[in-house]
Design an enzyme around this catalytic site. Structure first.
Site, PDB file in Angstrom:
ATOM      1  N   CYS A 266      72.366 102.703   1.580  1.00 15.89           N
ATOM      2  CA  CYS A 266      72.505 102.324   2.990  1.00 15.89           C
ATOM      3  C   CYS A 266      72.467 103.561   3.884  1.00 15.89           C
ATOM      4  CB  CYS A 266      73.810 101.549   3.179  1.00 15.89           C
ATOM      5  SG  CYS A 266      74.051 100.885   4.823  1.00 15.89           S
ATOM      6  N   CYS A 267      73.216 104.602   3.510  1.00 15.52           N
ATOM      7  CA  CYS A 267      73.208 105.847   4.297  1.00 15.52           C
ATOM      8  C   CYS A 267      71.824 106.486   4.283  1.00 15.52           C
ATOM      9  CB  CYS A 267      74.219 106.838   3.732  1.00 15.52           C
ATOM     10  SG  CYS A 267      75.907 106.608   4.308  1.00 15.52           S
TER      11      CYS A 267
ATOM     12  N   CYS B 211      80.459 104.629  10.824  1.00 17.15           N
ATOM     13  CA  CYS B 211      80.092 103.219  10.936  1.00 17.15           C
ATOM     14  C   CYS B 211      81.331 102.326  10.734  1.00 17.15           C
ATOM     15  CB  CYS B 211      79.068 102.863   9.870  1.00 17.15           C
ATOM     16  SG  CYS B 211      77.496 103.713  10.039  1.00 17.15           S
TER      17      CYS B 211
ATOM     18  N   CYS C  82      77.792 111.302   3.908  1.00 16.65           N
ATOM     19  CA  CYS C  82      76.767 110.282   4.082  1.00 16.65           C
ATOM     20  C   CYS C  82      75.455 110.680   3.425  1.00 16.65           C
ATOM     21  CB  CYS C  82      76.549 109.983   5.559  1.00 16.65           C
ATOM     22  SG  CYS C  82      75.939 111.375   6.492  1.00 16.65           S
TER      23      CYS C  82
ATOM     24  N   CYS D  76      82.563 101.393   7.138  1.00 18.68           N
ATOM     25  CA  CYS D  76      82.923 102.507   6.244  1.00 18.68           C
ATOM     26  C   CYS D  76      83.928 103.464   6.869  1.00 18.68           C
ATOM     27  CB  CYS D  76      81.667 103.269   5.846  1.00 18.68           C
ATOM     28  SG  CYS D  76      80.418 102.222   5.073  1.00 18.68           S
TER      29      CYS D  76
HETATM   30 FE1  SF4 Z   1      75.728 102.215   5.766  1.00 21.50          FE
HETATM   31 FE2  SF4 Z   1      78.330 102.863   5.690  1.00 21.50          FE
HETATM   32 FE3  SF4 Z   1      76.432 104.751   5.489  1.00 21.50          FE
HETATM   33 FE4  SF4 Z   1      76.893 103.489   7.802  1.00 21.50          FE
HETATM   34  S1  SF4 Z   1      78.305 104.884   6.708  1.00 21.50           S
HETATM   35  S2  SF4 Z   1      74.911 103.956   6.961  1.00 21.50           S
HETATM   36  S3  SF4 Z   1      77.342 101.409   7.067  1.00 21.50           S
HETATM   37  S4  SF4 Z   1      76.885 103.107   4.023  1.00 21.50           S
END
Ligand code: SF4
Length: 252
Positions: free
Chosen positions: A125-126, A208, A234, A211
Site C-alpha cells: 500500500c505504501c 494516514c 513507509c 495507520c
Molecule cells: Fe497505505 Fe497505511 Fe502506507 Fe498510508 S501509511 S499508504 S494507508 S499502508
C-alpha cells in the site's frame, strides 16, 4: 540546474558528502536551505507531512525569501486536520503547496488488490501510494529536503544532514537531523504558526488515518505509526540496495 553541486551532473562523492556534513552539522538549518537554493534553485524541493519540522522549514524558506517548492504526498487517506492545515499554510504564508497523488484512486486500488490493502499488505500500500508517486515527482529534481530528525525513532538515529539518495538520483538533505523537538515547538508557538491539532491529542507523528494512532508516555515519536506491525517506515527512506532503512545517509 544539475542534479549535483559544482555543476558536474555526477552523484556527490563520499568525500564531498563528508565535507558538507562537517560544514553543516551543528549549524542552523538556514545554512542548508540557502545552500540548496544556491546550488539547485527550484530543483531543490521540500517534502513534508506538516509535522513540526516541516512547519519550521516551510517558515524558514518563506522568511529567507527562497523559492524552494514545497510538496506533500497525498495518499487520499490523510486526516481532515492535515488537509485543513495545508490550506491554512497556503493562505497564511502565500505559498502554493504541491499535492502529489497516487495513480490509483482508493476505489481502483480496492478493485485491483482488494479492500483495505493497508491491513493486509501495508508495504504494498505504501509503495503504491507513497513510494511510486515520490519516485515520479523526484525524477526531474536535484535535491530532496526532508524534516526527519534523529530523535524520532531508532531507525532515524543515524540520519546525516547530507546524503546521496541513489534511489532517486538526488541529494537528500535533512537539515533538522539534530534538532530538539521542544526547540522546534517553541519556534512554532513564538511565530504563531498553525499546526495539526492532533498533536495536542497524543499524536506526535501523523500519517494516514488507518495507520496512525496516539502514543503513550515513554514511547518514541513514531510508535503510533503502523502499530502492531513490524513496519516502522513507509518505504520512502528505505534503500532498495539493502532492503533496509538507510542508516548512514537517510530521512520523512
Ligand atoms: Fe497505505 Fe497505511 Fe502506507 Fe498510508 S501509511 S499508504 S494507508 S499502508
Amino acid at each position: 540546474m544539475n542534479k549535483t553541486d559544482n555543476n558536474t551532473n555526477q552523484p556527490l562523492t563520499p568525500v564531498r558528502i563528508k565535507e558538507l556534513n562537517e560544514q553543516f552539522e551543528g549549524h542552523h538549518a538556514d545554512q542548508v536551505l540557502k545552500w540548496a537554493w544556491d546550488s539547485f534553485g527550484e530543483k531543490a524541493v521540500l517534502g513534508t507531512g506538516f509535522g513540526p519540522s516541516g512547519l519550521f522549514l516551510i517558515h524558514r524558506i518563506i522568511t529567507l525569501g527562497l523559492g524552494i517548492p514545497v510538496f506533500y504526498l497525498d495518499t487520499r487517506l490523510l486526516f481532515d486536520q492535515t488537509y485543513e492545515l495545508a490550506d491554512q499554510l497556503e493562505q497564511l504564508l502565500g505559498i502554493s503547496i504541491t499535492q502529489i497523488t497516487p495513480d490509483l484512486s482508493l476505489k481502483e486500488q480496492a478493485q485491483k488488490y482488494g479492500d483495505e490493502l493497508w491491513k493486509r499488505q501495508p508495504d504494498k500500500c505504501c509503495h503504491l501510494r507513497k513510494v511510486l508517486p515520490l519516485q515520479d515527482y523526484l525524477s526531474d529534481k536535484s535535491a530532496w529536503i526532508t524534516g526527519i530528525r534523529r530523535h524520532q525513532s531508532d531507525t532515524r538515529r543515524t540520519t546525516s544532514v547530507v546524503e546521496w539518495e541513489a534511489t532517486h538520483n538526488v541529494v537528500k538533505l535533512n537539515p533538522m537531523a539534530a534538532y530538539d523537538p521542544d526547540w522546534i515547538w517553541d519556534y512554532i508557538h513564538e511565530h504563531n504558526l498553525p499546526y495539526n491539532p492532533l498533536h495536542d491529542e497524543g499524536y506526535p507523528s501523523i500519517g494516514c488515518i488507518p495507520c496512525t494512532s496516539p502514543v503513550t508516555d515513554g514511547e518514541d515519536e513514531r510508535s503510533g505509526r503502523w502499530r502492531g506491525e513490524q513496519k516502522v517506515e513507509c518505504g520512502i527512506h528505505i534503500s532498495p540496495e539493502t532492503g533496509k532503512v538507510e542508516r548512514t545517509n537517510q530521512n520523512s
